[in-house]
Design an enzyme around this catalytic site. Sequence first.
Site, short mmCIF file in Angstrom:
data_model
loop_
_atom_site.label_atom_id
_atom_site.label_comp_id
_atom_site.label_asym_id
_atom_site.label_seq_id
_atom_site.Cartn_x
_atom_site.Cartn_y
_atom_site.Cartn_z
N HIS A 75 0.83 -1.22 0.00
CA HIS A 75 0.00 0.00 0.00
C HIS A 75 0.87 1.27 0.00
O HIS A 75 0.51 2.27 0.62
CB HIS A 75 -0.95 0.03 1.20
CG HIS A 75 -1.95 -1.08 1.21
ND1 HIS A 75 -3.20 -0.97 0.65
CD2 HIS A 75 -1.89 -2.35 1.68
CE1 HIS A 75 -3.87 -2.10 0.80
NE2 HIS A 75 -3.09 -2.97 1.41
N ASN A 148 -10.31 -2.77 2.31
CA ASN A 148 -9.99 -2.78 0.89
C ASN A 148 -11.24 -2.51 0.07
O ASN A 148 -12.34 -2.45 0.60
CB ASN A 148 -9.41 -4.15 0.47
CG ASN A 148 -7.94 -4.31 0.85
OD1 ASN A 148 -7.25 -3.34 1.13
ND2 ASN A 148 -7.48 -5.55 0.84
N PHE A 161 1.04 -14.21 4.60
CA PHE A 161 1.07 -12.87 3.99
C PHE A 161 2.43 -12.52 3.38
O PHE A 161 2.51 -12.07 2.24
CB PHE A 161 0.64 -11.82 5.02
CG PHE A 161 0.37 -10.47 4.42
CD1 PHE A 161 -0.65 -10.28 3.51
CD2 PHE A 161 1.14 -9.36 4.77
CE1 PHE A 161 -0.92 -9.03 2.96
CE2 PHE A 161 0.89 -8.11 4.23
CZ PHE A 161 -0.14 -7.94 3.33
N ARG A 369 8.46 1.98 10.39
CA ARG A 369 8.36 3.02 9.36
C ARG A 369 8.53 4.42 9.95
O ARG A 369 9.19 5.28 9.39
CB ARG A 369 6.96 2.93 8.73
CG ARG A 369 6.94 2.87 7.23
CD ARG A 369 5.56 2.52 6.74
NE ARG A 369 4.54 3.43 7.23
CZ ARG A 369 4.34 4.66 6.77
NH1 ARG A 369 5.09 5.13 5.79
NH2 ARG A 369 3.39 5.42 7.26
FE1 HDE Z 1 -2.52 -4.84 5.42
N1 HDE Z 1 -0.72 -4.05 5.93
N2 HDE Z 1 -1.87 -6.66 6.01
N3 HDE Z 1 -4.24 -5.69 4.77
N4 HDE Z 1 -3.16 -3.06 4.81
C1 HDE Z 1 -0.36 -2.76 5.79
O1 HDE Z 1 0.69 -1.46 7.43
C2 HDE Z 1 -0.79 -6.91 6.78
C3 HDE Z 1 -4.60 -7.01 4.86
C4 HDE Z 1 -4.41 -2.75 4.36
O2 HDE Z 1 -3.30 3.48 3.97
C5 HDE Z 1 0.94 -2.44 6.45
O3 HDE Z 1 0.97 0.77 7.72
C6 HDE Z 1 -0.75 -8.29 7.15
C7 HDE Z 1 -5.99 -7.20 4.60
C8 HDE Z 1 -4.48 -1.36 4.02
O4 HDE Z 1 -1.69 3.35 5.44
C9 HDE Z 1 1.33 -3.77 7.11
C10 HDE Z 1 -1.83 -8.87 6.57
C11 HDE Z 1 -6.47 -5.93 4.35
C12 HDE Z 1 -3.21 -0.85 4.28
C13 HDE Z 1 0.20 -4.68 6.70
C14 HDE Z 1 -2.54 -7.85 5.87
C15 HDE Z 1 -5.38 -5.01 4.45
C16 HDE Z 1 -2.41 -1.94 4.78
C17 HDE Z 1 1.97 -1.82 5.54
C18 HDE Z 1 -2.24 -10.33 6.61
C19 HDE Z 1 -7.91 -5.53 3.98
C20 HDE Z 1 -2.73 0.57 4.05
C21 HDE Z 1 2.05 -0.36 5.95
C22 HDE Z 1 -2.59 -10.79 7.88
C23 HDE Z 1 -8.86 -5.82 5.01
C24 HDE Z 1 -3.06 1.48 5.17
C25 HDE Z 1 1.19 -0.24 7.10
C26 HDE Z 1 -2.65 2.89 4.84
C27 HDE Z 1 -1.09 -1.82 5.19
C28 HDE Z 1 0.15 -5.95 7.10
C29 HDE Z 1 -3.71 -8.11 5.10
C30 HDE Z 1 -5.55 -3.61 4.22
C31 HDE Z 1 2.70 -4.33 6.75
C32 HDE Z 1 0.32 -8.94 7.98
C33 HDE Z 1 -6.77 -8.49 4.65
C34 HDE Z 1 -5.69 -0.61 3.47
O5 HDE Z 1 1.34 -3.66 8.51
#
Ligand code: HDE
Length: 723
Positions: A75, A148, A161, A369
């Site tokens: 993202h 999302n 992931f 970060r």
């Molecule tokens: Fe994320 N995801 N994600 N994700 N995600 C990040 O956090 C993670 C997942 C989503 O505009 C990170 O600040 C893991 C699902 C959005 O700043 C990180 C898993 C969904 C955003 C991270 C998922 C999301 C992130 C990277 C699996 C939809 C952007 C930077 C368990 C429901 C937020 C940060 C923004 C961002 C980890 C799966 C949505 C690395 C470990 C499912 C919208 O922490």
Amino acid sequence: MAKNSNGNGQNKDQDLARATSESANYLTDNQGHPVGDDQNSLRAGPRGPTLLEDYILREKIQHFDHERIPERVVHARGAAAHGYFQVYESLAEYTSAKVLQDPSKKTPVFVRFSTVAGSRGSADTARDVRGFAVKMYTEDGNWDIVGNNIPVFFIQDAIKFPDLIHAVKPEPHNEIPQAASAHDTFYDFISLTPESMHMLMWVMSDRAIPRSFATMEGFGVHTFRLINAQGTSHFVKFHWKPVLGAHSLVWDEAVKIAGQDADFHRRAMWESIEQGTPFEWEMGIQLIPEGEESKYDFDVLDATKLWPEDLIPVRIVGKMTLDRNPDNYFAETEQVAFMTTNIVPGIDFSNDPLLQGRNFSYLDTQLSRLGSPNFSELPINRPLAQVSNNQRDAHMRYTINKGRVSYAPATLDGHSPDETTSARGFHSYPQDVSGQKVRVRSESFGDHYGQARLFWNSMAPVEKEHIVKALQFELSKVETRDIRVRMLGQLAQINEVLAAQVGLALGEKVQTGAKTAKPNGTADSADEIAALANASSPTSASGGLERTSGLSLEEGQPQTAKGRKVAILAAPGVAAAQVQAVQDALAAEGAMAEVVGPYLGALGDSGVEATKTFANSGSVLFDAVYVPGGAASVAMLQKQGDARKFIDEAYKHGKAIAASAEGADLVMATELGRFAQGNGGAGALAEQGVLLSKDGAALARQFVAAIAQHRFRNRAYAEMVAA
Ligand code: HDE
């Protein structure tokens, strides 16, 4: 309650003002020293070496050297806006969350939209999932719905992931391709991961190339809980439904826009908000009372499953309005730190193993970060609610805590904050939990194809065609044949016709079993396969449904021209009154118009000014095209290939086209016009949303109505026109 005030609950604007250095009207360094010369470094003589003593130079360069922070690992590319959320009526029956109870209250929000795979500098229109992360600054602390634009996810367990993301990111040996899933490592992983099939269908559909942030749905994805004052729990899924309806680009547009305006989505949001047209969504919830979840044949804890809307309707409960652009991209959009653990009393987690893993990940990622646990003190992250605890110090501490007590229990100074044992405090839902420590996937997570079929069955024919073309594009970029063949095997589990259609472009024959008339069980031609395309496949894990509403973008979208952008093609001699008339008609509906001409500025003495040219824009940046009359203008445009292509391309993409008076001559001079001649001419074109008329006022009305239809899928010559 005794307070250990750190100033956090004070007026946010005041704090923000303090955090900026723009108050001095003369130049200073970061210590507030007035700077006398910002053009020349300090040196020993006019041509001598620079002196180490030059603290002004060193501070400026050193700050610059450290300007970048690590981009988000996923993202990374995003844009955001401020606004507010209001609930329509109290949901106290279901939740004690204050933000969902008082319809008169406007809760401030900050919302960041993003793509997942690309780096910060990638294009907005890549085929990808979009992040839809909402931060609400509620009176009980921040509530983040880090969602999302697709309601399900690729994997069921957080432990997968890093594998998923390593597979989709550019390949490690050559860092190719950027912001694209069409490559070997992604499909190597996906073809071996059946649980991804449902999400893959969404990502290959039009959902993954949205027209605008404003026309995107948002989903909390996971199952959460709503808990009311009596402690009753309901499982809940959160939805954001765009007020303008959900609409997408077509692939050819998405590809061309990436080159013409890589900032297409963020620019549209910025400009719309600057012009006073906010972006709006309604919040929807689906509810299942705790205890009733087992009556469904999908597991509510499985993030690869949605709750079909025909089974569990979405109840609309509130509205979110984004009406203010950030002042500073870095300070706000880049430094905003979303966390799934930001929930408020009245809302709770479920045992979804993906959510449980995310609950670890987000705090960890912010520490890395943003570099310090004090990231929560940055203006964009700081809650509006008071912060009061015994946590102290660390890098970049902003708060100046008073007194000597930073521990509990304490009697000195009366300063240690008390826990909130009353209903106001956060109390986890006391779910019974017991069992062996195991690393197993629940059997109830075992169905991987049923809901992928539900999605496919629910698509309109044109959407199925887009999914097939997307898979043909993606898989033809995969260099390893074994992976391509393995993917076809997976697709055949979803729908044999889908697999056969994709196979045609890969030079592979796919068995289509009982569904084909062929004795050998194969389908040879695209026509033969297409004839079978609309047969439904049986589903499972779908509550007995074969298809459901809420999935197709071709069904039930509100018809409005609001927020649409129209190109008016003009040259010297254009009929100014006709330009004005259509501009007025569009403005009345909340649509925007730009005059596209051969050059910028005044077009001769017509009184019309071009704000865009054929050199700096193309039809893909607009939703519709209008050609006003004016003999000289039309004669000049007729000679310009760019002007004719503009119309042909808009036609190919299904967009509304209108021409008044002599403007019709330009339309008839295009390739599309040539096909139309002899095939019913203007009459036949009108049915396809190409409106040619002498009556300007009636035309403007019809044009606005045509724009509201979004796209005309019945374009007879769309495949023949070359644009
Ligand atoms: Fe994320 N995801 N994600 N994700 N995600 C990040 O956090 C993670 C997942 C989503 O505009 C990170 O600040 C893991 C699902 C959005 O700043 C990180 C898993 C969904 C955003 C991270 C998922 C999301 C992130 C990277 C699996 C939809 C952007 C930077 C368990 C429901 C937020 C940060 C923004 C961002 C980890 C799966 C949505 C690395 C470990 C499912 C919208 O922490």
